[in-house]
Design a protein around this motif. Structure first.
Motif, short mmCIF file in Angstrom:
data_model
loop_
_atom_site.label_atom_id
_atom_site.label_comp_id
_atom_site.label_asym_id
_atom_site.label_seq_id
_atom_site.Cartn_x
_atom_site.Cartn_y
_atom_site.Cartn_z
N ALA A 143 57.75 39.68 32.74
CA ALA A 143 57.77 41.01 33.36
C ALA A 143 58.12 40.90 34.84
O ALA A 143 58.91 41.67 35.38
CB ALA A 143 56.41 41.69 33.18
N PHE A 144 57.52 39.88 35.49
CA PHE A 144 57.76 39.67 36.92
C PHE A 144 59.25 39.40 37.17
O PHE A 144 59.87 40.01 38.04
CB PHE A 144 56.90 38.51 37.41
CG PHE A 144 57.13 38.14 38.84
CD1 PHE A 144 56.48 38.83 39.85
CD2 PHE A 144 57.99 37.12 39.18
CE1 PHE A 144 56.69 38.50 41.18
CE2 PHE A 144 58.21 36.79 40.51
CZ PHE A 144 57.55 37.48 41.50
N LEU A 145 59.80 38.47 36.39
CA LEU A 145 61.21 38.11 36.60
C LEU A 145 62.13 39.30 36.30
O LEU A 145 63.10 39.55 37.02
CB LEU A 145 61.57 36.92 35.73
CG LEU A 145 60.87 35.61 36.12
CD1 LEU A 145 61.19 34.50 35.13
CD2 LEU A 145 61.25 35.20 37.54
N LEU A 146 61.78 40.05 35.26
CA LEU A 146 62.59 41.23 34.92
C LEU A 146 62.58 42.24 36.07
O LEU A 146 63.63 42.74 36.49
CB LEU A 146 62.04 41.88 33.64
CG LEU A 146 62.74 43.16 33.22
CD1 LEU A 146 64.14 42.85 32.70
CD2 LEU A 146 61.93 43.92 32.19
N ALA A 147 61.37 42.51 36.59
CA ALA A 147 61.26 43.50 37.67
C ALA A 147 62.03 43.03 38.89
O ALA A 147 62.76 43.81 39.53
CB ALA A 147 59.79 43.71 38.02
N GLN A 148 61.90 41.72 39.20
CA GLN A 148 62.59 41.18 40.36
C GLN A 148 64.11 41.33 40.19
O GLN A 148 64.81 41.71 41.12
CB GLN A 148 62.22 39.71 40.50
CG GLN A 148 62.24 39.24 41.92
CD GLN A 148 61.88 37.77 42.00
OE1 GLN A 148 62.12 37.00 41.06
NE2 GLN A 148 61.31 37.39 43.12
N ARG A 149 64.54 41.06 38.98
CA ARG A 149 65.97 41.16 38.67
C ARG A 149 66.46 42.59 38.86
O ARG A 149 67.49 42.83 39.50
CB ARG A 149 66.14 40.69 37.22
CG ARG A 149 67.52 40.27 36.83
CD ARG A 149 67.95 39.09 37.66
NE ARG A 149 69.32 38.74 37.37
CZ ARG A 149 69.68 37.87 36.44
NH1 ARG A 149 68.76 37.24 35.73
NH2 ARG A 149 70.94 37.61 36.24
#
Lengths: 290, 332
Positions: free
Chosen positions: B187-193
């Motif tokens: 979720a973190f990586l997706l949001a950052q992306r």
């Protein structure tokens, strides 16, 4: 027919409580362009104060007088300490501060007075007397108190110099400042008056819903629905909306969805009003410039 | 006022590029933590799982309040929706949780999108009002008699604890925590992306200068509605994971005060930070442990004063402090 009229009459009485709370919400909306989510807890806290005074031996009306003055001062203090410094901050901060106030007051009341239900006396005679055809004595008392309160608000805004200043500040703060109105003082008094209107709502609701730290949560939703229905910027609209929601709530509960789903229906109404006519029935739409 | 917003915004949005040793260090520390936690007792594993779950939920809230500039008091409702969706899919349809959990997140995205569609066309305050009403109503609506066959009414739904193969069979709590951690990382990586793309910059514009952006042809309601859906999906994912971790849902688990906790966590961690969400989650999970020995009311009292303190003293929360300290150390 008799039963139907009875439902409408007691809906009006409940509506009186919501109208008082809605007036408080509108006053704060005009001061901060935000909603005071702690308005219900503020009312609850004032009501506990009056309960404590009665427990300590004061007469009901003496406690009432003390609590009205105390709430006014509490409102002034809250404005000075919390909301005045946030006056030019984003709405997010104001909402967060009022949520903080909500949980502080709620837990403080729980800490001081416990979480059990407490009975709260009414000065108007019985709460649940079925002798009267339409209204219990307490409900009649609520209606009377609301009418008196609303007349006082009307006279204040219409005829008092200070009331005029408040209206000026609400319409255009910077122009009001230019003609020599002390905006901060006016807004502080707005907070004080809102706290008083909330206290009156709390004192009227407590004999019905019993006293406990979360007692004003549902009334706050109904009051919000009333304020939005009438127009969140308009005191007259808030009063009309409050009464309308009271009647609607009672009729829904009695004939349509039962007590379990009243609040859900009112929520749907809130969303419907926001979609169809966000400025409310009595409100005017506002235009913004880049 | 807008100057001030832009300033704090820039400071948060473009931290110094982290040096290579820091990234490897973080990876090594993460792997060490994974290995170490394998030996943990169930209670620390439970606390860690809760922190990760609330961290995901608060990331969702931050996407909305920090990045879109809107406020929601109704995220307990999306948490509840995610939890109930996962529980119902597993209980009634027999879907495995690894299918039910993503499905719950997708459902919450749709629900958030549909809810945001009307509400986000209005000034921000109206979103706060309508979400507030939704949050207060949620426990009551979940008890509705007509949907009792689906939701289990007041009793809620109890599921069986997920089983794991091989040597993980005895370490189910650890395996659950690792699944939650994997979801949190994803979720973190997706949001950052998402925030780093062109769309992320449109989101910034729609927050900082909404009128100018609209005048420049940006369709602000659509941007906000997409972000609201994304925000709801994150919080719904957290709700679904709470079912994986606790194997239980009931209407009383999702009171209005859950929304308030998430809001407190969001502010304490810092609304404009993704990793700050986990600091905020640690705060709201750990505070009651210590404070409840004082009084039942003490945790909420602390939450209230912490929220006030953050509003006045540290608008960017703990993560803002840490970033600030890091930057001034790097600059000196």
């Amino acid at each position: 027919m008799q039963a139907f009229l009875h439902q409408i009459a007691s809906g009006l009485a409940a509506g009186g409580i919501y109208a008082s709370l809605a007036v408080a919400l509108v006053l704060i909306y005009r001061c901060t362009a935000s909603v005071n989510f702690a308005q219900g807890e503020l009312a609850m806290f004032s009501t506990y104060m009056s309960w404590a005074l009665v427990q300590a031996g004061a007469s009901w009306w003496a406690a009432f007088a003390i609590v009205v003055v105390g709430s006014f001062l509490l409102g002034l203090a809250l404005d000075r300490v919390i909301f005045q410094p946030l006056r030019h901050k984003p709405v997010l901060s104001v909402v967060a501060a009022s949520i903080a106030l909500l949980i502080i007051l709620n837990s403080l009341a729980g800490w001081l007075f416990g979480h059990e239900l407490q009975e709260f006396a009414t000065p108007f005679g019985g709460v649940l007397s079925h002798a009267e055809p339409f209204l219990s004595a307490h409900e009649a008392g609520i209606l009377l108190a609301t009418v008196v309160e609303l007349l006082a608000v009307f006279v204040f805004f219409r005829f008092a110099r200070f009331g005029l200043a408040m209206r000026a500040v609400a319409v255009n703060p910077s122009s009001a400042e230019l003609v020599g109105i002390n905006t901060n003082k006016v807004l502080a008094v707005g907070w004080g008056l809102a706290a008083v209107a909330g206290a009156v709502a709390g004192l009227m609701a407590a004999p019905i819903v019993f006293l406990e730290p979360s007692m004003m949560m549902s009334p706050l939703i109904y009051a919000l629905a009333g304020a939005l229905l009438g127009g969140i910027a308009s005191p007259v609209g808030a009063v009309a909306g409050g009464f309308a929601i009271g009647v609607l709530e009672n009729l829904l509960g009695a004939y349509v969805v039962g007590n379990d789903l009243k609040l859900t229906c009112i929520m749907l109404l809130i969303i419907a009003v926001l979609v169809v006519r966000p400025s409310g029935i009595f409100g005017k739409s506002v235009q913004v410039r880049v | 006022m807008s100057m001030n917003i832009n300033h704090t915004h820039n400071a948060m949005e473009h931290p110094l590029a982290s040096p290579i040793w820091l990234r490897w260090g973080a990876l090594a520390a993460g792997l060490a933590l994974v290995a170490w936690s394998f030996g943990w007792q169930s209670y620390p594993l439970y606390v860690m799982t809760q922190v990760l779950i609330y961290g995901i939920a608060i990331m969702g809230l931050n996407l909305l309040s920090g990045y879109t500039g809107q406020v929601s008091l109704g995220h307990s409702a999306f948490f509840a929706l995610g939890a109930y969706a996962a529980a119902v899919l597993s209980h009634h349809l027999g879907w495995p949780l690894y299918v039910g959990v993503p499905a719950a997140a997708v459902l919450c995205f749709v629900a958030g999108f549909l809810f945001g569609f009307p509400a986000l066309r209005l000034p921000m305050l109206y979103l706060a009002l309508s979400t507030f009403a939704v949050a207060v109503v949620t426990p009551q609506a979940l008890k509705w008699k007509q949907i009792e066959w689906l939701t289990g009414g007041v009793q809620g739904i109890i599921l069986e604890k997920p089983t794991f193969p091989g040597m993980l069979a005895d370490r189910a709590d650890w395996a659950i925590m690792m699944c939650v951690a994997a979801c949190a990382l994803a979720a973190f990586l997706l949001a950052q992306r998402i925030l780093g793309t062109q769309f992320g910059r449109l989101v910034d514009a729609s927050r900082d200068q909404p009128l100018a952006a609209a005048a420049g042809g940006l369709n602000i309601p659509v941007i906000r509605t997409q972000m609201f859906g994304l925000s709801a999906a994150f919080t719904g994912l957290a709700g679904a994971l709470s079912v994986v971790a606790g194997q239980f849902v009931s209407p009383e688990s999702f009171p209005f005060l859950l929304s308030v906790s998430l809001l407190v966590g969001s502010f304490v961690g810092g609304v404009r930070s993704l990793w700050g969400a986990f600091l905020g989650a640690a705060f709201i999970v750990l505070t009651p442990n210590g404070a409840e020995s004082l009084s039942k009311s003490a945790p909420w009292m602390i939450f209230g004063f912490a929220l006030l303190a953050v509003v006045f003293l540290a608008p960017n929360g703990l993560s803002g402090w840490i970033t600030h300290a890091w930057r001034s150390r790097a600059n000196s």
